[in-house]
Design an enzyme around this catalytic site. Structure first.
Site, short mmCIF file in Angstrom:
data_model
loop_
_atom_site.label_atom_id
_atom_site.label_comp_id
_atom_site.label_asym_id
_atom_site.label_seq_id
_atom_site.Cartn_x
_atom_site.Cartn_y
_atom_site.Cartn_z
N SER A 1 -6.44 3.36 3.92
CA SER A 1 -5.74 2.69 2.84
C SER A 1 -6.74 1.99 1.92
O SER A 1 -6.59 0.82 1.55
CB SER A 1 -4.72 1.68 3.38
OG SER A 1 -3.78 1.33 2.39
N SER B 1 0.80 -1.23 0.00
CA SER B 1 0.00 0.00 0.00
C SER B 1 0.83 1.28 0.00
O SER B 1 0.26 2.37 -0.09
CB SER B 1 -0.96 0.01 1.19
OG SER B 1 -2.08 -0.81 0.92
N LYS C 1 0.03 3.71 -2.81
CA LYS C 1 -0.95 4.79 -2.77
C LYS C 1 -0.29 6.16 -2.62
O LYS C 1 -0.92 7.19 -2.91
CB LYS C 1 -1.95 4.55 -1.64
CG LYS C 1 -2.81 3.30 -1.84
CD LYS C 1 -3.81 3.13 -0.71
CE LYS C 1 -4.72 1.93 -0.94
NZ LYS C 1 -4.05 0.65 -0.70
N LYS D 1 2.99 6.58 5.26
CA LYS D 1 2.10 5.51 4.81
C LYS D 1 2.63 4.14 5.22
O LYS D 1 3.83 3.90 5.22
CB LYS D 1 1.97 5.56 3.27
CG LYS D 1 0.91 4.64 2.70
CD LYS D 1 -0.48 5.17 2.94
CE LYS D 1 -1.55 4.17 2.52
NZ LYS D 1 -1.65 3.00 3.43
#
Length: 411
Positions: A112, A52, A55, A214
């Protein structure tokens, strides 16, 4: 571009066999956010999967679109059946409905949300596949040499690969290019559908000065984290890849940042940081939520133990902004031209092709006599050797003439 994509795809196929993919690759890097000085690295160029963290690039391109007017925060984007079909973690969007751009941003930052990532991808690229190509092109422009994107969310795809070093580059680019939007990453939670959705970056609640960026997890990638923190007016960026658990990954990041902040800031200068965000207060860790992109960790977060940290000698590079200091006498030459205007135009074109790499460089167009004639030498100065050679490599890929110039070369 197609040739580049093919080369990276071949690289991922060569380095990530099905057997190797079962074992996440542990890697880490800590850099000074302003100068790019590497304060720690361990296997930072090992090819692995971003999960993720992907992203972050989806958001980077979204922020680009907001800045140039292709999107607005209040704009409602359509939700497709493909977006609805994404596996958790997600917001639970339904095909035929719509999603505000700002809600999608918050969904990516905190929850997320894979479905929200696809909504943004389709709005900007027409399809997720075409958007992934845009993501890879942007990665090349930023200097992320070993990254290939296949989707906007980071859901498992064995061809979607990156390195810890590449995501440190993206983290710094996010701070430098989008300081206006970076505060989104410090959001602890946001309310959607009547539920308060907590941020997956639990380390923000226990590490002083941390305000993003993140987390990510898949079986192939292990536990990943890109993070940024400030202390005493200094901002660092860290990336840890391939952790065995969320807690051990967070402990590793904490130990590495502590060590790096303890090092003398040899390149520190007075002046603003690339982004300024209020520090989060030290509060108790939030409970692990359901439907996370990371497996639920039951019970309290482990108390940080002293984690062994590999000692790495700091490189000799000094900040780009200090062109006159030792180590920053390098530059690049993009050509010699018959007029000063032509030289200035060539420098502007080069800067557009590698905006992040050349952000701190000073443009110079110098008249040089060659016998009875004269030419105008177009250069960018104020770099170290590594930065100059990296910039030339990037410009050459875009068809620009470029030559790295050492401090011994007269201007």
């Amino acid at each position: 571009m197609a040739r580049t994509l093919f080369a990276v795809a071949a690289l991922s196929g060569a380095l990530l066999t099905s057997a190797e993919a079962l074992a996440a690759k542990a890697a880490s890097i800590i850099v000074d956010a302003r100068t790019g000085e590497v304060l720690h690295e361990q296997d930072a160029d090992a090819v692995t999967h971003p999960a993720s963290l992907t992203k972050m690039m989806t958001l980077y391109l979204t922020f680009d679109a907001l800045d140039d007017g292709r999107l607005s925060l209040d704009q409602a984007l359509p939700v497709s059946s493909w977006a609805e079909s994404m596996s958790p973690t997600k917001l639970g969007l339904r095909a035929g409905s719509s999603l505000r751009v700002e809600t999608a941003i918050l969904g990516l930052v905190t929850k997320s949300a894979n479905d929200a990532a696809v909504v943004l991808a389709e709005a900007l690229g027409g399809s997720e596949t075409r958007f992934a190509e845009m993501m890879t092109r942007k990665a090349r422009e930023l200097g992320m040499r070993n990254t290939l994107f296949r989707n906007a969310s980071g859901l498992p795809n064995m061809e979607q690969v990156t390195t810890a070093r590449d995501f440190s580059i993206l983290s710094r680019a996010m701070l430098a290019d989008h300081p206006k939007y970076y505060p989104y990453f410090s959001r602890r939670n946001f309310v959607y559908g009547g539920r308060s959705l907590p941020n997956h970056n639990r380390l923000m609640s226990r590490y002083e000065g941390m305000d993003g960026i993140k987390t990510g997890y898949t079986v192939a990638s292990g536990f990943n984290l890109a993070a940024s923190a400030t202390r005493d007016g200094r901002r660092l960026v860290g990336v840890v890849m391939g952790g065995k658990s969320a807690v051990s990954r967070d402990n590793r990041m904490e130990a590495l940042l502590d060590q790096a902040f303890g090092k003398p800031n040899r390149g520190r200068e007075d002046g603003p940081l690339v982004a300024s965000v209020d520090r989060p207060s030290r509060v108790a860790p939030e409970a692990e939520g359901d439907n996370d992109d990371e497996p639920v960790v039951k019970g309290k977060l482990a108390v940080r133990k002293a984690t062994p940290v590999q000692k790495v000698s700091a490189p000799s590079a000094a900040p780009v902004a200090s062109a006159g200091k030792s180590g920053n006498g390098w530059g690049i030459q993009v050509g010699a031209f018959s007029s000063k205007a032509a030289g200035q135009k060539a420098l502007a074109q080069a800067a557009k092709q590698a905006p992040f790499l050349l952000r701190g460089a000073k443009h110079t167009v110098t008249e040089v006599k060659t016998g009875k004639d004269k030419v105008y030498r177009a250069r960018m100065v104020g770099m170290d050797e590594k930065e100059a050679r990296q910039a030339c490599a990037t410009l050459s890929k875009h068809g620009h003439r470029c030559m790295a110039v050492s401090p011994n070369d007269k201007l």
